[in-house]
Design a protein around this motif. Structure first.
Motif, short mmCIF file in Angstrom:
data_model
loop_
_atom_site.label_atom_id
_atom_site.label_comp_id
_atom_site.label_asym_id
_atom_site.label_seq_id
_atom_site.Cartn_x
_atom_site.Cartn_y
_atom_site.Cartn_z
N MET A 1 3.50 -128.19 -8.42
CA MET A 1 4.51 -128.35 -7.12
C MET A 1 5.47 -128.80 -8.09
SD MET A 1 3.19 -130.77 -4.56
CE MET A 1 3.29 -130.06 -2.81
N ARG A 2 6.78 -128.20 -7.07
CA ARG A 2 7.76 -129.10 -7.81
C ARG A 2 8.75 -129.94 -6.74
NH1 ARG A 2 11.42 -124.34 -10.46
NH2 ARG A 2 11.63 -125.97 -11.46
N ASN A 3 9.75 -130.58 -7.03
CA ASN A 3 9.91 -131.47 -6.01
C ASN A 3 11.81 -131.30 -5.86
OD1 ASN A 3 9.63 -134.19 -4.75
ND2 ASN A 3 9.99 -135.63 -5.96
N GLU A 4 12.42 -130.19 -5.93
CA GLU A 4 13.57 -130.45 -5.62
C GLU A 4 13.84 -130.62 -3.93
OE1 GLU A 4 13.64 -126.33 -7.09
OE2 GLU A 4 13.61 -126.28 -9.23
N GLY A 5 15.28 -130.90 -4.24
CA GLY A 5 15.63 -131.16 -2.75
C GLY A 5 14.91 -132.44 -1.91
N ARG A 6 14.06 -132.82 -2.76
CA ARG A 6 13.51 -134.15 -2.54
C ARG A 6 13.31 -135.29 -3.58
NH1 ARG A 6 8.33 -130.45 0.53
NH2 ARG A 6 9.82 -129.22 1.65
N PRO A 7 14.10 -136.02 -3.88
CA PRO A 7 13.98 -136.41 -4.78
C PRO A 7 13.14 -138.45 -4.42
CG PRO A 7 16.34 -137.11 -4.11
CD PRO A 7 15.59 -135.66 -2.64
N ASN A 8 13.23 -138.30 -3.31
CA ASN A 8 12.32 -139.75 -3.10
C ASN A 8 11.15 -139.28 -2.63
OD1 ASN A 8 14.61 -141.24 -2.74
ND2 ASN A 8 15.31 -141.33 -1.09
N GLN A 9 10.40 -138.36 -2.30
CA GLN A 9 8.97 -137.76 -2.18
C GLN A 9 8.70 -137.89 -3.35
OE1 GLN A 9 8.49 -134.56 0.10
NE2 GLN A 9 8.62 -135.76 1.79
N LYS A 10 7.25 -138.35 -3.38
CA LYS A 10 6.36 -138.10 -4.77
C LYS A 10 5.86 -136.76 -4.40
CE LYS A 10 5.80 -142.84 -4.73
NZ LYS A 10 4.89 -144.65 -4.55
N LEU A 11 4.92 -136.28 -5.53
CA LEU A 11 3.99 -134.51 -5.92
C LEU A 11 2.89 -135.70 -5.32
CD1 LEU A 11 5.17 -133.33 -9.18
CD2 LEU A 11 5.95 -132.54 -6.31
N ALA A 12 2.26 -134.29 -4.45
CA ALA A 12 0.69 -135.11 -3.90
C ALA A 12 -0.41 -135.24 -5.65
CB ALA A 12 0.13 -133.78 -3.09
N ALA A 13 -1.18 -136.16 -5.58
CA ALA A 13 -1.77 -135.87 -7.03
C ALA A 13 -3.23 -135.07 -6.35
CB ALA A 13 -2.97 -137.03 -7.43
N PRO A 14 -3.60 -133.73 -7.58
CA PRO A 14 -4.78 -133.15 -6.77
C PRO A 14 -6.28 -133.54 -6.96
CG PRO A 14 -4.24 -133.14 -9.71
CD PRO A 14 -3.34 -133.72 -8.95
N PRO A 15 -6.67 -133.23 -6.22
CA PRO A 15 -8.02 -134.51 -6.12
C PRO A 15 -9.24 -134.22 -6.93
CG PRO A 15 -7.67 -132.31 -4.73
CD PRO A 15 -6.88 -132.06 -5.08
N LEU A 16 -9.76 -135.40 -6.54
CA LEU A 16 -10.58 -136.01 -7.12
C LEU A 16 -11.80 -135.41 -7.36
CD1 LEU A 16 -10.27 -139.72 -8.78
CD2 LEU A 16 -9.56 -138.11 -10.06
N ALA A 17 -12.57 -134.47 -8.51
CA ALA A 17 -13.95 -133.84 -8.60
C ALA A 17 -14.87 -135.62 -7.51
CB ALA A 17 -14.32 -133.41 -9.85
N PRO A 18 -15.45 -134.55 -7.37
CA PRO A 18 -16.76 -135.65 -6.42
C PRO A 18 -17.67 -136.58 -7.59
CG PRO A 18 -17.45 -133.17 -5.56
CD PRO A 18 -15.93 -133.10 -6.95
N ASP A 19 -18.26 -135.64 -8.47
CA ASP A 19 -19.13 -136.62 -9.66
C ASP A 19 -17.79 -137.70 -10.04
OD1 ASP A 19 -17.05 -134.95 -11.28
OD2 ASP A 19 -18.11 -134.86 -12.61
#
Length: 63
Positions: free
Chosen positions: A1-19
């Protein structure tokens, strides 16, 4: 995922596995088990009360 044009937005972290989530939860319970029954320090209570008062004030100002 790229963050071009949105310098103040954080990238979403991928969800953690249930275990992984269960392992982290278990480790947090171990870490905090010792302090669970301890009283909350007065300075933290004062902060919580101040935050609650601020929330109420904001609620009164909304239309």
């Amino acid at each position: 995922m790229r963050n071009e044009g949105r310098p103040n937005q954080k990238l979403a972290a991928p969800p953690l596995a249930p275990d992984t989530q269960k392992h982290i939860g278990a480790q947090l319970q171990v870490v905090f088990a010792d302090i669970e029954g301890e009283p909350i320090p007065n300075d933290q209570i004062d902060l919580l009360l101040a935050l609650r008062r601020a929330e109420r004030e904001l609620g009164r100002k909304e239309p």
